[in-house]
Design a protein around this motif. Structure first.
Motif, mmCIF file in Angstrom:
data_model
loop_
_atom_site.group_PDB
_atom_site.id
_atom_site.type_symbol
_atom_site.label_atom_id
_atom_site.label_comp_id
_atom_site.label_asym_id
_atom_site.label_seq_id
_atom_site.Cartn_x
_atom_site.Cartn_y
_atom_site.Cartn_z
ATOM 1 N N LYS B 2 0.818 -1.200 0.000
ATOM 2 C CA LYS B 2 0.000 0.000 0.000
ATOM 3 C C LYS B 2 0.861 1.264 0.000
ATOM 4 O O LYS B 2 0.449 2.294 -0.489
ATOM 5 N N GLU B 3 2.035 1.123 0.590
ATOM 6 C CA GLU B 3 2.860 2.303 0.739
ATOM 7 C C GLU B 3 3.707 2.594 -0.496
ATOM 8 O O GLU B 3 4.340 3.637 -0.572
ATOM 9 N N TRP B 5 2.920 3.355 -3.490
ATOM 10 C CA TRP B 5 2.542 4.561 -4.223
ATOM 11 C C TRP B 5 2.919 5.818 -3.420
ATOM 12 O O TRP B 5 3.235 6.863 -3.959
ATOM 13 N N HIS B 6 2.905 5.701 -2.061
ATOM 14 C CA HIS B 6 3.361 6.822 -1.235
ATOM 15 C C HIS B 6 4.813 7.132 -1.516
ATOM 16 O O HIS B 6 5.197 8.291 -1.669
ATOM 17 N N ASN B 7 5.606 6.076 -1.565
ATOM 18 C CA ASN B 7 7.032 6.279 -1.842
ATOM 19 C C ASN B 7 7.233 6.966 -3.179
ATOM 20 O O ASN B 7 8.022 7.885 -3.307
ATOM 21 N N GLU B 9 5.055 8.756 -4.819
ATOM 22 C CA GLU B 9 4.559 10.131 -4.770
ATOM 23 C C GLU B 9 5.594 11.057 -4.142
ATOM 24 O O GLU B 9 5.838 12.173 -4.605
ATOM 25 N N LEU B 10 6.173 10.551 -3.061
ATOM 26 C CA LEU B 10 7.191 11.350 -2.383
ATOM 27 C C LEU B 10 8.393 11.601 -3.299
ATOM 28 O O LEU B 10 8.895 12.720 -3.416
#
Lengths: 184, 489
Positions: B2-3, B5-7, B9-10
């Protein structure tokens, strides 16, 4: 003047070329420094250290071995990790139980401005921040992080997890504050 | 997962993000850090001051070191011929003034007389020393002397050839004695070989006499100086606690000393100071005698606690006693000589022989000095009291060892040496003295490193010498100045 010419003249200690190189890369280097710094003043100091080191080491840059931006990024990262020292001040511990389990939605995340994210990263404890930056942005493995920072791999994993959770909490707060301000 | 895409995005969001920055300002700040302006040398003036101190101190130390007893003489000889023939530097003096001063009186004395003595005039009260035929006369009161067996002189007056109008009575037998040399001229231009030889011998004898006379003058003068030294030579025993070695032998010594000083403090704990001391005027019995002192101290101070501190260092003091001698001696010696006499009446020249007194004048301008050195190592413990916001009181006590090294120079003070020899432990002009020191100083601080101070120090040595010193001064940062006076009991 293209980058190769600027670098060439910088190697010849041309003052104007040095300024040109600085103007070109300072904003990007400053972003890098802000990710590792606790506040913007520290980031400014880190940026100065990075460029001082850059102008000293520029002689060793070989274009054949890689592009300049990548070389600059590594040099700055190493400089920052060398310069930045673990904070001796008391750190407000955030326990996992206090952290939100709910994930930010992608739309919510995309709406967060870069400045807000940078500010949130700066609020992370130094140890979390280092691991977070090395893992997310420098794409280090936990093994490499452990070797670089002199910590155990498990510590690296643990700190990364905590860093992410804490970052989510901080971002959520900022999103909520922004939402409240809009409502008001 | 799940994370992930966070990575991304960051990474996407911040990886290419350019932070807002005042580029020109940031560049100037960086440039200033990379090329800092050459820092102003904070201590340049300090080193300049130290250099000046060394130059002045060096000049002082070396000044007159090689000076010896020197008698520079200005010998005035009545006889001009003697001047020409002698190797001794002689200088004729026109005695017309002296002649004219007495001629009228002499003329009256000799009027109508047929005498072998022309005149003899001297103020005998001014004869300072007589040795055989040699007379030492002091001062300007010495005049001239002419005596002896002058053969058949037909003179009754002595006048100036240049002024014949002075002859009042044309019938008076008058001997015209050339005024260029006090009225007497020796004969040196004889045609007769034997006479010439005799005259040459006479001249040689005269020359020898002059040389002997010079030696005699020096010898006797040195004797006089030595006698003066024993009574007048002095040494500044004024510094508190230093050997009281001259007080008894120098009754006229007033050891009150004034003092000027300057100091540099390199850090709060290390410094160097120099001071110059001198006697107040009128403190010595003879004119043109002076006493001065130079002291250089290097000190180190360390705080033991907020109130107590420890101080030590090394102190070098040098005293110089100078005596300027400016005296004129008139020396007469009797000589047998040929005198050429002109008769104004007859117009004839007549040779006569007789004894004449030849006048020598010696002017002594020379500087004599004595120099004494002390090296002291004080060890002090101090106590500071801050009894008000700007006021500070310091109390210091401790001991110091002093080494009286020696004296150098050419002014030998016999009384001083005897005094030294009477002190136990004195060994060949060297003496070590243990002293006790006590000091009190009040400081008024204006802020920063600026303050005024007034203090007093007292010393006591094992030989019974007690001295006190009062100082007043100010300090501005690393530089300080002080004035003071000292008194020994």
């Amino acid at each position: 003047m293209n980058l190769a010419d600027i670098i060439s003249q910088c190697k010849a200690k041309d003052h104007k070329a040095e300024k040109a190189l600085f103007l070109r890369f300072a904003p990007r280097v400053l972003t890098l420094c802000r990710r590792y710094a606790s506040h913007n003043v520290e980031a400014d100091d880190l940026m100065q250290e990075c460029f001082i080191r850059l102008f000293k080491k520029l002689e060793k840059y070989n274009p054949v071995k890689g592009d300049f931006e990548g070389w600059l990024h590594r040099l700055c990262t190493n400089t920052i990790l060398t310069v930045i020292k673990p904070a001796k001040r008391k750190i407000d511990m955030v326990y996992p139980g206090e952290l939100p389990e709910q994930e930010l939605s992608q739309s919510e995340f995309e709406a967060v401005p870069a400045e807000v994210i940078l500010t949130a990263i700066q609020q992370l404890p130094v140890g979390y921040r280092k691991v977070f930056n090395l893992f997310i942005f420098e794409k280090f493995s936990h093994k490499e992080i452990a070797a670089t920072l002199g910590i155990a791999e498990t510590t690296s994993r643990s700190q990364l997890t905590k860093a992410k959770r804490m970052l989510r909490l901080l971002l959520q707060k900022k999103i909520d504050q922004s939402y409240e301000r809009r409502l008001a | 997962m799940k994370e992930d895409w966070h990575n991304k995005e960051l990474q996407n969001g911040l990886g290419n993000y350019d932070s807002p920055i005042d580029l020109e300002g940031a560049w100037e700040a960086l440039d200033a850090k990379r090329h800092p302006k050459k820092a102003k040398r904070r201590f340049a003036w300090l080193w300049l001051g130290v250099l000046c101190l060394l130059v002045v101190g060096g000049y002082y130390l070396l000044d007159n070191v090689n000076d010896e007893i020197s008698v520079s003489e200005k010998v005035v000889v009545v006889n001009p011929d003697l001047k020409q023939e002698s190797n001794v530097k002689l200088e004729a003096q026109n005695n017309t003034q002296l002649l004219s001063e007495y001629e009228a009186e002499i003329a009256n004395e000799l009027k109508g007389k047929n005498t072998k003595t022309l005149f003899e005039r001297i103020d005998k009260t001014q004869v300072s020393q007589t040795e055989g035929n040699t007379k030492f006369l002091k001062g300007k009161t010495a005049r001239y002397l002419l005596s002896g067996n002058v053969k058949s002189i037909q003179a009754a007056a002595v006048i100036d050839l240049e002024d014949k109008s002075q002859i009042q009575d044309p019938n008076l037998p008058v001997a015209i004695i050339k005024p260029t040399d006090f009225g007497i001229k020796t004969q040196t231009s004889k045609t007769n070989d034997q006479e010439s030889k005799n005259n040459q011998e006479s001249l040689n004898q005269n020359e020898k006499k002059v040389t002997t006379a010079n030696e005699s003058i020096i010898k006797n003068h040195s004797k006089i100086v030595e006698e003066r030294s024993s009574s007048d030579s002095l040494l500044a025993s004024a510094v508190a606690g230093e050997p009281d070695i001259v007080n008894d032998s120098i009754p006229n010594l007033d050891d009150l000393k004034n003092e000027l000083g300057i100091s540099f403090i390199a850090k709060s704990s290390i410094g160097i100071s120099a001071s110059y001391g001198f006697l107040t005027s009128g403190s010595v019995s003879k004119d043109e005698q002076s006493l001065d002192a130079l002291a250089v101290d290097v000190f180190y101070e360390k705080e033991i606690s907020s109130a107590f501190y420890f101080k030590t260092g090394i102190s070098y003091k040098q005293y110089t006693n100078k005596l300027k001698v400016n005296e004129e001696y008139v020396y007469f010696e009797t000589e047998n000589d040929v005198i050429l006499v002109n008769s104004y009446i007859s117009g004839l020249e007549e040779e006569i022989t007789g004894e004449v007194e030849v006048e020598y004048r010696a002017t002594h301008n020379h500087l004599l000095y004595n120099r004494y050195s002390f090296v002291a190592v004080p060890i002090l413990v101090g106590y500071k009291v801050n009894f008000a916001k700007r006021s500070k009181l310091k109390l210091e006590t401790g001991i110091s060892t002093s080494l009286f090294t020696s004296h150098s120079g050419n002014l030998y003070a016999t009384g001083l040496i005897e005094s030294l020899e009477n002190i136990d432990g004195y060994n060949a002009k060297k003496i070590a003295v243990l002293q006790g020191l006590l000091g009190l100083q009040y400081e008024y601080w204006f802020g920063g490193k600026t303050y005024l101070f007034v203090g007093s120090q007292m010393g006591l040595d094992l030989n019974g010498g007690v001295g006190v010193e009062g100082i007043y001064g100010a300090r501005f940062g690393m530089i300080g100045a002080m004035v003071g006076c000292r008194k020994e009991f």
